[in-house]
Design a protein around this motif. Structure first.
Motif, PDB file in Angstrom:
ATOM      1  N   LYS A 140       0.765  -0.614   0.079  1.00  0.00           N
ATOM      2  CA  LYS A 140      -0.058   0.220  -0.542  1.00  0.00           C
ATOM      3  C   LYS A 140       0.814   0.973   0.174  1.00  0.00           C
ATOM      4  N   LEU A 141       2.015   1.517  -1.348  1.00  0.00           N
ATOM      5  CA  LEU A 141       2.684   2.508  -1.046  1.00  0.00           C
ATOM      6  C   LEU A 141       2.466   3.171  -1.509  1.00  0.00           C
ATOM      7  N   THR A 142       2.246   4.669  -1.780  1.00  0.00           N
ATOM      8  CA  THR A 142       1.878   5.480  -2.663  1.00  0.00           C
ATOM      9  C   THR A 142       3.092   5.227  -3.741  1.00  0.00           C
ATOM     10  N   TYR A 143       2.637   6.156  -4.705  1.00  0.00           N
ATOM     11  CA  TYR A 143       3.096   5.961  -5.965  1.00  0.00           C
ATOM     12  C   TYR A 143       4.651   6.903  -5.898  1.00  0.00           C
ATOM     13  N   ASP A 144       4.802   7.845  -4.979  1.00  0.00           N
ATOM     14  CA  ASP A 144       5.893   8.740  -5.473  1.00  0.00           C
ATOM     15  C   ASP A 144       6.556   7.731  -4.113  1.00  0.00           C
ATOM     16  N   GLN A 145       6.137   7.391  -2.956  1.00  0.00           N
ATOM     17  CA  GLN A 145       7.192   6.069  -2.825  1.00  0.00           C
ATOM     18  C   GLN A 145       7.856   5.151  -3.595  1.00  0.00           C
ATOM     19  N   TYR A 146       6.768   4.300  -4.384  1.00  0.00           N
ATOM     20  CA  TYR A 146       6.880   3.505  -5.287  1.00  0.00           C
ATOM     21  C   TYR A 146       8.288   4.033  -6.383  1.00  0.00           C
ATOM     22  N   ALA A 147       7.879   5.176  -6.924  1.00  0.00           N
ATOM     23  CA  ALA A 147       8.834   5.923  -7.906  1.00  0.00           C
ATOM     24  C   ALA A 147       9.974   6.065  -7.282  1.00  0.00           C
ATOM     25  N   ALA A 148      10.389   6.645  -5.988  1.00  0.00           N
ATOM     26  CA  ALA A 148      11.538   6.666  -5.388  1.00  0.00           C
ATOM     27  C   ALA A 148      12.382   5.812  -4.961  1.00  0.00           C
ATOM     28  N   ILE A 149      11.863   4.731  -5.111  1.00  0.00           N
ATOM     29  CA  ILE A 149      12.614   3.285  -5.191  1.00  0.00           C
ATOM     30  C   ILE A 149      13.139   3.016  -6.163  1.00  0.00           C
ATOM     31  N   SER A 150      11.888   3.049  -7.213  1.00  0.00           N
ATOM     32  CA  SER A 150      11.930   2.460  -8.868  1.00  0.00           C
ATOM     33  C   SER A 150      13.339   2.710  -9.344  1.00  0.00           C
ATOM     34  N   VAL A 151      13.665   4.363  -8.713  1.00  0.00           N
ATOM     35  CA  VAL A 151      14.433   5.059  -9.430  1.00  0.00           C
ATOM     36  C   VAL A 151      15.817   4.569  -7.669  1.00  0.00           C
ATOM     37  N   ARG A 152      16.390   4.631  -8.175  1.00  0.00           N
ATOM     38  CA  ARG A 152      17.273   3.346  -6.729  1.00  0.00           C
ATOM     39  C   ARG A 152      17.845   2.078  -6.717  1.00  0.00           C
TER      40      ARG A 152
END
Lengths: 691, 370
Positions: A140-152
């Motif tokens: 249940k992550l927000t899209y921003d959290q998901y994106a933050a992980i994806s780019v790293r």
């Protein structure tokens, strides 16, 4: 040294040499034969049985994982979603690919703001993990959290973000009982269906309400992912992926706005509202409040939240619209009046109400101690005079009343897409004989005509009754938009009789009757209806002598139920409504059944105005149901923590931690309130015949 | 005589080429078994083959009489070390098969396989011609075979024990003992199998039972045979192609580089590769038997045929095991399976046979040997 053969062959060097040659050839021949046998065996396995072994080799190599299908939407009559799918972002760890576990966890905890106990849980899972099975970090992550992980990702080996779908109910608790919820399959489900999809992680099936009834329809076809795996389960590469086929959607007759409005308008009460379209029987709203939030049920509800819900005396876990049975009280009077008309009693015949009459050796009172004086049918309905009905009903007898009651839908079991419904009782002499082996008494008739005694009804039946009284047609409740159905049969009443009833019910609201609180705020729309009060306790002679106790002085469970049934506009009925407030006791005017029903109907004619009024009212109630429930949850959490002695009472943030602790340890502790165990609404049982 | 110098024509080119072909193929298969790496197996196997080939060629220069003379002392030494292993094992507890010499693990039972052949051959070579049908021709050989057989069996190593017995009995058969003895004993053994079975260790019993019905325990002890058959069967006629085997590369096939290397090979090279490999082994045995039949010396011909049969037992037992015709007994496939001791043993056999070949050619003076 005598040995073997008595007559010994003479053995020479040459003969022995010959024997050797011969035997060496035999050995060589045998070797050749075995060689040929081996080639033959190999040919048999690899050529003749090639297909079988190729298949086995493939099933070794290829691992098929199912992708749970997205569930079909449930939409309202205008196409607004009542249940849809939300993209769910989550992050897992693949233990085997992690280089520096501690650094990775620390980095993730910082990126996702993980709580310390969550971090400990991840560390623990990681230690226990077999290496290839992913360990969940967070969902249940927000899209921003998901994106933050994806780019790293390049810096975080072993971290696997992914997205799936979870069920979402935009209207939250107000559709809880209508739609039900979804959840993971149980072992029994799997035993019954043997479908591998059921044990696929992430797959959920309908557990209650319409989600359960239309489960097959809403469930799509699973997708599949073929991956090549080693003997130890390590995934080598993905082979092919077949996408899932989402389930079909369902269009309901429900009006999403009205449903949510009705749920919110029920305020802090334990009650239900049902609205039916008088044209065809479509159910426009079926609200039962308070309710669980299907969103939190579908994600897997916490022990604490479940405990809170099951201890609440407002029974949020019961669908009151279908499973709640109540004595209908005075709301049956228009129906009884219709039976009287059918039996030939004229609408202008009067009965003089003196406040009480004697039936047998019991004194039956009117709700108005001093009596109403002489009343015709219109006046008797408008003033809800009990004496009029006691006397008239005795004239025509119970069977004719029971017949009419059944025709307007009381005691009827409808064909509904819900797992269970309670359909109440229409008592008559035959029924009593059958059930109790006792003769029907006159006081039974007297009780039944004012909707007490054995008579029981559920809110949906009451709405059906209102719709049938309004139209004279035996409308059947229906939930599927545009469903084909036969033309409804007639109730069997003449139009003149119906006009008398409609007029009398109009007088209840607009003619100085008992339902003035239901008067419509919409110009040009007049609401007709009938109020009701259902007693749940016996009023003793002694109490009556000293003055009947007011509801506000009684415990919640002993207060009267407040009921209202009606329709609008009164002269050309379009919508019918039923509202029952459990133990409402007519204590708060704007949370009483007539005004709730009236406001709900007004939403159908002027939504903006209705919403405006609701929002003003909600400020006084402490916000929307979701906000109130969140607060209730917080205080329950603190109460639990204090009860367990984990924390001293004050200080907010400490209590919050303790709440977590309570949620983690589901050990049962003694209930805080003593009446919470007994949460069954007691309607029929406690009611006895003296109103 | 041609212009090619005598030592060159005398050099066993053809047989070396045959061995090189088999071992080369084995190295290629090991390269694939390591997922296309020459390490850790292929390179080591190639180096070993070179060393042991040189050893075999050296052995082939040794006069035959030396082998004959040293047969009994060598037998005594190996038997003594078998006792030693048993003693150490008794002290250390559990199954013990080798002696740690510090620089290498010595497995004496492995040496017993060729030594038993040489010893029994030596015994019959020494036996006067007339004694061959007497009791005297039988019991010493049975003792010679029985002692190491029993010692290896209690290690316990059923596969090696069987090979020791089979090698010795083959030599007895070739020496000319009455045929009915073998037939009679064969019948007796067949009827005694149920009794013998009850003396086996549990894990050995299991192996035998599972061999009879591998599917009864596809994930447990039957796993080896099931997966091996899947590997061979899925290869088909042409195989899945070099480096394309899934059973071996995805680790479904256990021991894919040692005992079950044939399955690894068959998966990638198919029936074609398997048949060619078996044919190559058959050519090797034909050479060995022919060397035996050409030889005039009694010890030499018994030794040559016996040693050939020893190599044959390696191949036959391993292939039957891999194809599900025999229980899993842990016998490697010569030149193909990764491992030093089995290659050493087989090369010892080859070396001795080459020495016999050389000696008999010297005597007859012909170059016609193959």
């Amino acid at each position: 040294m005598k040995f073997l053969t008595p007559k010994r062959k003479i053995i020479t060097e040459a003969a022995q040499s010959f024997t050797f040659t011969r035997r060496a050839m035999v050995v060589g021949g045998l070797q050749g034969a075995i060689g040929a046998l081996l080639v033959g065996r190999m040919a048999w396995i690899s050529v003749a049985e090639n297909e079988k072994y190729s298949l086995l080799s493939e099933s070794n190599r290829v691992n098929l994982t199912l992708i749970p299908p997205r569930r079909g939407w449930i939409v309202d009559r205008n196409g607004r979603p009542l249940a849809n799918n939300r993209t769910d972002f989550r992050v897992d760890l693949i233990p085997q690919r992690i280089v520096d576990a501690e650094a990775t966890i620390r980095h993730l905890a910082q990126l996702l703001d993980l709580e310390p106990d969550e971090v400990d849980r991840i560390r623990e899972d990681l230690e226990k993990s077999a290496g290839f099975r992913p360990v969940q970090v967070a969902d249940k992550l927000t899209y921003d959290q998901y994106a933050a992980i994806s780019v790293r990702l390049p810096d975080l080996p072993g971290v696997a973000p992914s997205q799936g779908f979870s069920r979402h109910y935009p209207a939250g608790a107000t559709v809880g009982h209508l739609l039900g919820y979804v959840g993971a399959a149980t072992a029994e489900d799997y035993k019954a269906r043997k479908d591998p999809l059921l044990i696929t992680p992430g797959f959920k099936l309908g557990k209650d309400g319409l989600e359960k009834a239309f489960d097959r329809h809403l469930t799509g076809k699973a997708g599949a992912k073929r991956v090549e795996v080693t003997a130890r389960g390590k995934i080598v590469r993905e082979l092919t992926t077949r996408p899932d086929t989402p389930g079909k959607s369902i269009k309901l007759t429900i009006d999403a706005g009205l449903q949510e409005y009705a749920g919110r308008r029920l305020a802090t009460q334990s009650g239900s509202v049902v609205v039916i379209d008088c044209q065809n029987g479509d159910v426009l709203a079926l609200a039962s409040m308070p309710s669980f939030d299907p969103n939190s049920f579908s994600d897997g509800i916490s022990h604490l939240e479940y405990e809170m819900l099951s201890k609440d005396d407002h029974v949020p876990l019961r669908n009151k619209t279908l499973q709640g049975l109540y004595p209908p009280g005075s709301t049956v009077k228009p129906m009884v009046a219709l039976a009287l008309l059918e039996a030939g009693i004229g609408p202008q015949e009067t009965v003089s109400c003196g406040g009480a009459i004697r039936v047998g050796n019991t004194l039956f009172h009117c709700h108005k101690r001093r009596g109403h004086g002489p009343l015709n049918m219109r006046g008797a309905i408008a003033q809800s005079c009990d004496i009029y009905f006691y006397q008239m009903a005795q004239r025509i007898g119970m069977d004719r009343i029971a017949s009419m009651a059944r025709r307007v839908g009381m005691g009827q079991k409808f064909d509904l897409p819900f797992p269970s419904q309670s359909y109440g009782t229409v008592p008559d002499p035959a029924w009593k004989e059958r059930k109790y082996d006792q003769k029907w008494q006159v006081y039974d008739t007297v009780n039944a005509t004012i909707g007490q005694g054995y008579m029981l009804i559920n809110p949906l039946q009451m709405a059906v009754m209102a719709a049938r009284l309004a139209t004279g047609k035996q409308l059947m409740p229906n939930f599927i938009h545009n469903a084909r159905r036969p033309d409804p049969a007639t109730v069997g009443a003449t139009e003149e009789h119906l006009i008398v009833i409609r007029d009398a019910m109009n007088a209840v609201v607009n003619g100085g009757g008992t339902g003035g609180a239901a008067r419509s705020s919409i110009p040009g729309v007049m609401i007709a209806g009938k109020t009701g009060t259902a007693q749940v306790r016996r009023i003793t002679m002694a109490e009556r002598a000293g003055g009947v106790r007011g509801n506000s002085s009684l415990a919640f469970k002993l207060r009267d139920h407040a009921l209202f049934q009606g329709f609008a506009p009164f002269d050309n009925p379009r919508y019918a409504i039923a509202c029952i407030i459990e133990h409402g006791g007519h204590m708060i005017r704007n949370e009483d059944a007539p005004m709730i029903a009236s406001d709900t109907l007004s939403y159908l004619f002027d939504p903006a105005k209705a919403m405006e009024k609701l929002e003003t009212l909600e400020k006084g109630w402490g916000g929307t149901p979701a906000q109130r429930q969140a607060r209730q949850m917080a205080s329950f959490r603190i109460a639990k923590a204090i009860e367990k002695g984990d924390v001293p009472p004050p200080s907010d943030n400490v209590a919050d931690n303790a709440g977590n602790a309570a949620a983690l340890s589901p050990a049962p502790s003694p209930p805080a309130r003593d009446e919470s165990e007994d949460d069954a609404p007691p309607p029929g049982a406690n009611v006895t015949g003296a109103p | 005589m041609s212009i090619i110098p005598h030592p060159l024509t005398e050099f066993p080119w053809r047989i070396l080429a045959l061995l090189l072909a088999i071992a080369g193929f084995g190295t290629i298969v090991l390269y694939s078994a390591a997922s296309g790496n020459i390490f850790p197996w292929a390179a080591m196997q190639a180096v070993r083959f070179c060393i042991f080939s040189a050893m075999a060629l050296t052995l082939s220069r040794i006069p035959l009489e030396i082998f004959a003379r040293f047969a009994f002392p060598a037998y005594g030494a190996v038997l003594a070390s078998l006792f030693l292993v048993e003693l150490i094992g008794g002290v250390a507890g559990g199954s013990q098969r080798w002696i740690n010499l510090g620089f290498m693990q010595l497995q004496p039972s492995e040496f017993m396989k060729p030594i038993i052949v040489l010893t029994v051959a030596r015994f019959y070579a020494m036996l006067p011609v007339g004694e061959i049908r007497r009791w005297n021709a039988i019991w010493p050989a049975l003792v010679l075979i029985g002692l190491p057989w029993a010692l290896v069996l209690i290690q316990p190593d059923l596969g090696t024990a069987t090979m020791i017995a089979a090698g010795g009995v083959t030599v007895m058969f070739l020496a000319g003992l009455p045929l009915r003895l073998f037939i009679g004993t064969g019948l007796l053994v067949a009827s005694a199998i149920p009794i013998a079975f009850s003396f086996l260790h549990d894990y050995q019993k299991n192996r035998v039972l599972i061999f009879l019905d591998p599917e009864s325990d596809p994930l447990g002890a039957g796993y080896h045979i099931s997966q091996s058959k899947i590997a061979i069967g899925s290869g088909g006629f042409w195989g899945k192609g070099f480096l394309q085997g899934t059973q071996s590369h995805l680790d479904y096939l256990p021991e894919g580089h040692t005992d079950f290397v044939f399955a690894t090979m068959a998966e990638e090279w198919g029936l074609l590769g398997g048949a060619l490999l078996i044919l190559a082994f058959m050519l090797l045995f034909r050479w060995g038997i022919r060397v035996a039949m050409r030889s005039q010396d009694k010890f030499a011909r018994l030794a040559a045929a016996g040693l050939t049969t020893t190599i044959f037992f390696y191949v036959a037992i391993n292939l039957m095991m891999v194809m599900g015709l025999a229980p899993v007994v842990g016998i490697p496939l010569p030149f193909m399976s990764y491992g030093g001791s089995s290659m050493l043993t087989v090369m010892l056999c080859i070396g001795v046979i080459m020495a016999i070949d050389r000696a008999s050619k010297r005597r007859t003076g012909t170059g016609n040997w193959a």
